[in-house]
Design a protein around this motif. Structure first.
Motif, PDB file in Angstrom:
ATOM      1  N   LEU A   1       0.828  -1.209   0.000  1.00 26.81           N
ATOM      2  CA  LEU A   1       0.000   0.000   0.000  1.00 26.81           C
ATOM      3  C   LEU A   1       0.863   1.260   0.000  1.00 26.81           C
ATOM      4  N   PRO A   2       1.743   1.454   1.002  1.00 31.51           N
ATOM      5  CA  PRO A   2       2.580   2.660   0.920  1.00 31.51           C
ATOM      6  C   PRO A   2       3.591   2.589  -0.218  1.00 31.51           C
ATOM      7  N   ALA A   3       4.157   1.420  -0.500  1.00 30.44           N
ATOM      8  CA  ALA A   3       5.183   1.331  -1.540  1.00 30.44           C
ATOM      9  C   ALA A   3       4.644   1.755  -2.896  1.00 30.44           C
ATOM     10  N   LEU A   4       3.484   1.265  -3.266  1.00 32.27           N
ATOM     11  CA  LEU A   4       2.927   1.616  -4.573  1.00 32.27           C
ATOM     12  C   LEU A   4       2.279   2.990  -4.555  1.00 32.27           C
ATOM     13  N   HIS A   5       1.744   3.392  -3.406  1.00 32.84           N
ATOM     14  CA  HIS A   5       1.184   4.744  -3.310  1.00 32.84           C
ATOM     15  C   HIS A   5       2.261   5.791  -3.566  1.00 32.84           C
ATOM     16  N   TYR A   6       3.374   5.701  -2.860  1.00 33.96           N
ATOM     17  CA  TYR A   6       4.417   6.716  -3.028  1.00 33.96           C
ATOM     18  C   TYR A   6       5.007   6.665  -4.434  1.00 33.96           C
ATOM     19  N   ARG A   7       5.188   5.450  -4.975  1.00 35.08           N
ATOM     20  CA  ARG A   7       5.764   5.377  -6.311  1.00 35.08           C
ATOM     21  C   ARG A   7       4.869   6.051  -7.346  1.00 35.08           C
ATOM     22  N   TRP A   8       3.579   5.779  -7.306  1.00 37.21           N
ATOM     23  CA  TRP A   8       2.731   6.245  -8.403  1.00 37.21           C
ATOM     24  C   TRP A   8       2.059   7.582  -8.133  1.00 37.21           C
ATOM     25  N   HIS A   9       2.065   8.064  -6.901  1.00 40.25           N
ATOM     26  CA  HIS A   9       1.489   9.378  -6.630  1.00 40.25           C
ATOM     27  C   HIS A   9       2.543  10.464  -6.432  1.00 40.25           C
ATOM     28  N   TYR A  10       3.797  10.075  -6.173  1.00 44.43           N
ATOM     29  CA  TYR A  10       4.854  11.061  -5.977  1.00 44.43           C
ATOM     30  C   TYR A  10       6.050  10.853  -6.912  1.00 44.43           C
ATOM     31  N   ASP A  11       6.340   9.602  -7.216  1.00 45.83           N
ATOM     32  CA  ASP A  11       7.561   9.295  -7.955  1.00 45.83           C
ATOM     33  C   ASP A  11       7.279   8.666  -9.321  1.00 45.83           C
ATOM     34  N   ALA A  12       6.141   9.000  -9.920  1.00 48.66           N
ATOM     35  CA  ALA A  12       5.768   8.382 -11.190  1.00 48.66           C
ATOM     36  C   ALA A  12       6.773   8.700 -12.297  1.00 48.66           C
ATOM     37  N   ASP A  13       7.259   9.935 -12.354  1.00 49.84           N
ATOM     38  CA  ASP A  13       8.226  10.286 -13.405  1.00 49.84           C
ATOM     39  C   ASP A  13       9.491   9.439 -13.279  1.00 49.84           C
ATOM     40  N   PHE A  14       9.957   9.270 -12.071  1.00 52.37           N
ATOM     41  CA  PHE A  14      11.128   8.426 -11.831  1.00 52.37           C
ATOM     42  C   PHE A  14      10.858   6.995 -12.274  1.00 52.37           C
ATOM     43  N   ALA A  15       9.676   6.469 -11.919  1.00 43.47           N
ATOM     44  CA  ALA A  15       9.340   5.089 -12.259  1.00 43.47           C
ATOM     45  C   ALA A  15       9.218   4.904 -13.763  1.00 43.47           C
ATOM     46  N   ILE A  16       8.638   5.872 -14.446  1.00 41.59           N
ATOM     47  CA  ILE A  16       8.486   5.779 -15.900  1.00 41.59           C
ATOM     48  C   ILE A  16       9.852   5.732 -16.579  1.00 41.59           C
ATOM     49  N   GLN A  17      10.748   6.630 -16.190  1.00 40.10           N
ATOM     50  CA  GLN A  17      12.077   6.633 -16.789  1.00 40.10           C
ATOM     51  C   GLN A  17      12.825   5.343 -16.467  1.00 40.10           C
ATOM     52  N   MET A  18      12.677   4.859 -15.239  1.00 40.59           N
ATOM     53  CA  MET A  18      13.326   3.613 -14.829  1.00 40.59           C
ATOM     54  C   MET A  18      12.837   2.438 -15.670  1.00 40.59           C
ATOM     55  N   MET A  19      11.538   2.366 -15.886  1.00 37.57           N
ATOM     56  CA  MET A  19      10.986   1.254 -16.658  1.00 37.57           C
ATOM     57  C   MET A  19      11.429   1.324 -18.111  1.00 37.57           C
ATOM     58  N   GLY A  20      11.499   2.527 -18.652  1.00 30.11           N
ATOM     59  CA  GLY A  20      11.985   2.675 -20.020  1.00 30.11           C
ATOM     60  C   GLY A  20      13.450   2.285 -20.143  1.00 30.11           C
ATOM     61  N   TYR A  21      14.247   2.664 -19.156  1.00 33.31           N
ATOM     62  CA  TYR A  21      15.671   2.293 -19.165  1.00 33.31           C
ATOM     63  C   TYR A  21      15.826   0.783 -19.054  1.00 33.31           C
ATOM     64  N   ASN A  22      15.057   0.164 -18.156  1.00 30.90           N
ATOM     65  CA  ASN A  22      15.149  -1.287 -17.997  1.00 30.90           C
ATOM     66  C   ASN A  22      14.784  -2.005 -19.289  1.00 30.90           C
ATOM     67  N   ASN A  23      13.818  -1.471 -20.019  1.00 29.88           N
ATOM     68  CA  ASN A  23      13.392  -2.101 -21.272  1.00 29.88           C
ATOM     69  C   ASN A  23      14.479  -2.049 -22.340  1.00 29.88           C
ATOM     70  N   ASP A  24      15.180  -0.913 -22.422  1.00 26.08           N
ATOM     71  CA  ASP A  24      16.242  -0.772 -23.422  1.00 26.08           C
ATOM     72  C   ASP A  24      17.260   0.248 -22.913  1.00 26.08           C
ATOM     73  N   PRO A  25      18.310  -0.216 -22.216  1.00 29.76           N
ATOM     74  CA  PRO A  25      19.292   0.706 -21.647  1.00 29.76           C
ATOM     75  C   PRO A  25      20.024   1.549 -22.697  1.00 29.76           C
ATOM     76  N   HIS A  26      20.000   1.126 -23.946  1.00 25.34           N
ATOM     77  CA  HIS A  26      20.755   1.822 -24.984  1.00 25.34           C
ATOM     78  C   HIS A  26      19.912   2.829 -25.770  1.00 25.34           C
ATOM     79  N   ALA A  27      18.636   2.905 -25.505  1.00 31.16           N
ATOM     80  CA  ALA A  27      17.772   3.859 -26.207  1.00 31.16           C
ATOM     81  C   ALA A  27      18.003   5.266 -25.675  1.00 31.16           C
TER      82      ALA A  27
END
Length: 371
Positions: free
Chosen positions: A108-134
């Motif tokens: 509950l707190p882990a996903l709340h903070y990620r998606w309500h406060y740190d969504a930009d960080f999570a989006i960039q992280m997921m994109g990097y994980n998908n293709d670190p060379h893009a």
């Protein structure tokens, strides 16, 4: 001859990869961690498991292990020393309760903070994980597409406008209790790391410590928690590896368990009859992630208590079934002691769960067990 090595497919920001990585590190099991980019999903994970998921562990013999609870059990059986499942019945049971609470309730707190406060960080992280060379722009574009499948999870967990303030207040109370504990003890039960520590690394490290907004809170308010995270992340062979010389559970970690169980146990007790009714009308086949909704209360006994609506999560109840099974397998004398422990930490409702229709994992999927 070099030791045979396992392969872990995971990413640094993955809740459950952090749990399995901690087990491998603390047991000193030789392993290589490979990134979960799009090639790994397409060429390894989906062909082996059937769907995209992390973590996945490949054994030296080429077997596929998936789901952290089953990975933990398999690795403990294959590599019994040093033990991360405490040998004493009380600590073993308490570790299983903490696994349930850390795996399913601290989301509950882990996903709340990620998606309500740190969504930009999570989006960039997921994109990097998908293709670190893009390029950064391409990583953000792809990350936004991937994030669309995750950002609704807080609502399914019951984190809505009606409950957000309670989620944050409850987490800050929990963090203070954790810091009090780790200021006095190196690990969850004091003298050696165990399943409870590994499970807590999922929410506490992979989300709430690493993500920028929530991480600033952890660093400011909980230096002892930060020191524990550092101990759990070291790859120095045998570092912080004591022995479980007692079968007690420190009062300071009981306070953490009590804080979490006070909300989690009655929520699962309310959801289980609804799931059992749903299972009674379904044949033996794969179970979806959610099967309806029910009301719950967060922050019981606190001024910030709030009521909300959350989805019924069959996987949570599979984890609760595992706790109930551990209790049932104990001797009569042990069960009396375990029930007293559950009364003390406000999770006795877990012991009274009835699973007329049992759940099981088959072929990496959750299904209704055969009658």
């Amino acid at each position: 001859m070099p030791a045979e090595r396992y392969t872990l497919y995971g990413v640094e920001g993955s809740y459950y990869a952090a749990k399995t990585r901690s087990q491998l590190l603390r047991k000193g099991i030789p392993f290589d961690e490979l990134p979960c980019d799009r090639a790994a999903f397409a060429e390894v994970i989906v062909p082996r498991v059937g769907y995209p998921v992390v973590p996945v562990v490949i054994t030296p013999a080429g077997e596929t292990l998936q789901d952290t609870a089953e990975i933990f059990t398999a690795l403990e059986a294959r590599h019994p020393e040093p033990a991360l499942m405490p040998p004493g019945p009380l600590r073993a049971f308490a570790a299983s309760v903490m696994e349930l609470l850390a795996d399913e309730w601290l989301k509950l707190p882990a996903l709340h903070y990620r998606w309500h406060y740190d969504a930009d960080f999570a989006i960039q992280m997921m994109g990097y994980n998908n293709d670190p060379h893009a390029s950064a722009a391409e990583q953000r574009r792809v990350g936004a597409k991937i994030a669309a499948g995750f950002s609704s999870w807080p609502e399914h967990l019951g984190v809505t406008a009606a409950t957000r303030a309670a989620v944050e207040a409850s987490w800050l109370d929990c963090l203070a209790l954790l810091d009090t504990h780790f200021a006095a003890h190196d690990f969850a039960f004091g003298d050696a790391p165990c399943l409870a520590d590994c499970a807590m690394m999922g929410p506490l490290y992979a989300h709430l410590y690493r993500d920028p907004y929530s991480g600033a809170i952890v660093r400011e308010r909980a230096p002892a928690v930060c020191a524990w995270i550092a101990r759990m992340r070291t790859d120095e062979p045998g570092a912080g590896q004591g022995a479980h010389v007692a079968d007690d559970v420190p009062d300071t970690i009981r306070a953490v368990l009590r804080h979490l169980a006070r909300d989690c146990a009655p929520t699962l007790a309310d959801a289980n009859p609804l799931l059992q009714a749903w299972l009674g009308n379904r044949p033996d086949r794969e179970i979806p992630r959610y099967v309806g909704k029910h009301r719950f209360t967060l922050g019981r006994g606190h001024p910030y208590a709030a009521e909300g609506l959350r989805s019924i999560h069959p996987f949570e109840l599979w984890k609760a079934q595992r706790v109930r099974d551990r209790f049932a397998a104990a001797t009569a004398v042990e069960r009396e002691r375990l029930r007293q422990f559950c009364d003390d930490i406000d999770c006795a409702a877990l012991l009274d769960l009835t699973f007329v229709h049992r759940l099981e994992r088959r072929g990496f999927r959750l299904v209704r067990a055969a009658a």
